[in-house]
Design an enzyme around this catalytic site. Structure first.
Site, PDB file in Angstrom:
ATOM      1  N   TRP A 249     -71.326  46.286   5.738  1.00 30.51           N
ATOM      2  CA  TRP A 249     -70.348  47.373   5.797  1.00 30.51           C
ATOM      3  C   TRP A 249     -70.982  48.689   6.218  1.00 30.51           C
ATOM      4  CZ3 TRP A 249     -65.985  45.602   6.708  1.00 30.51           C
ATOM      5  CH2 TRP A 249     -65.557  44.397   6.134  1.00 30.51           C
TER       6      TRP A 249
ATOM      7  N   ASP B  76     -69.509  55.574   1.161  1.00 26.73           N
ATOM      8  CA  ASP B  76     -68.428  54.598   1.017  1.00 26.73           C
ATOM      9  C   ASP B  76     -68.560  53.961  -0.368  1.00 26.73           C
ATOM     10  OD1 ASP B  76     -66.681  52.472   1.075  1.00 26.73           O
ATOM     11  OD2 ASP B  76     -67.505  51.551   2.889  1.00 26.73           O
TER      12      ASP B  76
ATOM     13  N   LYS C 202     -60.260  47.081  -4.289  1.00 28.93           N
ATOM     14  CA  LYS C 202     -61.279  46.431  -5.104  1.00 28.93           C
ATOM     15  C   LYS C 202     -61.238  46.947  -6.543  1.00 28.93           C
ATOM     16  CE  LYS C 202     -63.995  46.132  -0.877  1.00 28.93           C
ATOM     17  NZ  LYS C 202     -63.827  44.709  -0.591  1.00 28.93           N
TER      18      LYS C 202
END
Length: 361
Positions: A102, A172, A196
């Site tokens: 990511w 992030d 999440k």
């Protein structure tokens, strides 16, 4: 119907009390005479949802007053593409510290809008550890330094906030936000897709120091301008109202459960239980991440014989354990144990792992 323990990485498990409240409000929301998904985002009922959600999120994360909170559609990936347009001048360097899939995605999304540079990377080691801060090569005049707080696929996590030097640090936090106390003031901005730890897929939040919003950035449409979004209270266009409402319910549930301090204790216990089962299996299971960099939220692990993977997943499902298949990038297994995963779920997983090893070891 018995609900399984859901270890999916995202969209991920939501707290059952949140789902039950949403179920009740789906048909009729308060005194609105309509479903919460039908009412106008400009009406008083939803404006109160939006106001309460921001207030609760500020309380949950101890967000200072000099930080703005913006709710956006499109998820974290969209934010990644818009960061340089809002906070970097044309041609200005932006530094990325890559610790997994990511982080690479974040840099790829930003590359068309800035001079994106790799300040450090652990890719040569298979993203099994974090780059030493002493090895970072930061650019002079960088608009910001970007890190991924927790890598959902590779299972590595920054346990200490790294020093970004003279540039603002942007992170992030999609897969670890609200999992433990966080000093927001150490960052220029943090952002997270909700799916999440904060709620359902389809909405994200950006928490940004207000002075950064004064950056001229680069030419962009108003809908991509975070200053305009803030001025419009995140409603420059019609927002994903259901997702926003669900995010609000989830944040309220976390506050009711004791807030981030309580979840930090729970998450530490859950992670310790699962890693102990892996490490104590005599090699039947293994986790390849450096111990100091292990994620508390996403635990990838491998069976000693990949030929057993299908049987493991099949028998786990029969035992009421779902969402354990590893990402295609790595294979193997992955257990995501976000805030909504109860300790009983991790205990059930580790009990199953021991029984599976007895039967197939």
């Amino acid at each position: 119907m018995a609900r399984a323990y859901n270890f999916s990485p995202g969209p991920a498990a939501l707290p059952e009390p949140v789902l039950r409240q949403a179920q009740a409000d789906m048909l009729e929301f308060g005194d609105a005479g309509a479903s919460v998904v039908e009412i106008s985002h400009r009406g008083p009922e939803f404006l109160e949802v939006a106001r309460r959600t921001e207030a609760d999120l500020r309380t949950l994360l101890s967000i200072p007053d000099d930080y703005a909170v913006i709710f956006t559609a499109g998820g974290a990936t969209t934010i990644q593409a818009l960061l340089p347009l809002n906070f970097a001048a044309a041609g200005q360097p932006v530094d990325y510290v890559l610790t997994g899939h990511w982080g690479k995605t974040a840099m790829k999304q930003a590359a068309s809008g800035c001079d994106a540079r790799i300040a450090a990377s652990s890719e040569a080691g298979g993203f099994r550890d974090l780059p030493s801060r002493s090895a970072w090569m930061l650019s002079a005049g960088a608009a910001y330094v970007h890190v991924t707080a927790n890598e959902t696929i590779h299972g590595v996590e920054w346990r200490e906030i790294p020093d970004a030097g003279n540039a603002p640090l942007i992170a992030d936090f999609s897969s670890s936000i609200a999992s433990e106390p966080l000093d927001v003031s150490r960052f220029g901005a943090i952002y997270a897709g909700a799916q999440k730890n904060l709620g359902p897929v389809g909405i994200a939040t950006l928490i940004v120091r207000r002075d950064l919003l004064e950056c001229a950035g680069q030419p962009r449409a108003p809908v991509f301008d975070y200053r305009a979004q803030l001025e419009a209270e995140s409603m420059l266009n019609t927002p994903p109202t259901w997702n926003w409402y669900m995010l609000g319910l989830t944040v309220k549930w976390m506050l009711d459960e004791g807030g981030v301090a309580e979840f930090a204790v729970r998450n530490a216990r859950k992670a310790a239980l699962l890693y102990a089962a892996i490490d104590g299996s005599g090699g039947f299971y293994r986790n390849e991440v450096a111990v100091a960099a292990r994620s508390r939220m996403n635990v990838p692990f491998f069976l000693h014989d990949a030929a057993l993977d299908a049987a493991f997943l099949s028998e786990a499902k029969q035992a009421g354990l779902v969402g354990l298949k590893g990402h295609r990038v790595l294979g193997g297994m992955r257990a995501s144990i976000y805030n909504a995963m109860p300790e009983a779920g991790v205990q059930a997983l580790t009990d199953f792992m021991r029984e599976f090893q007895k039967a197939h070891g």
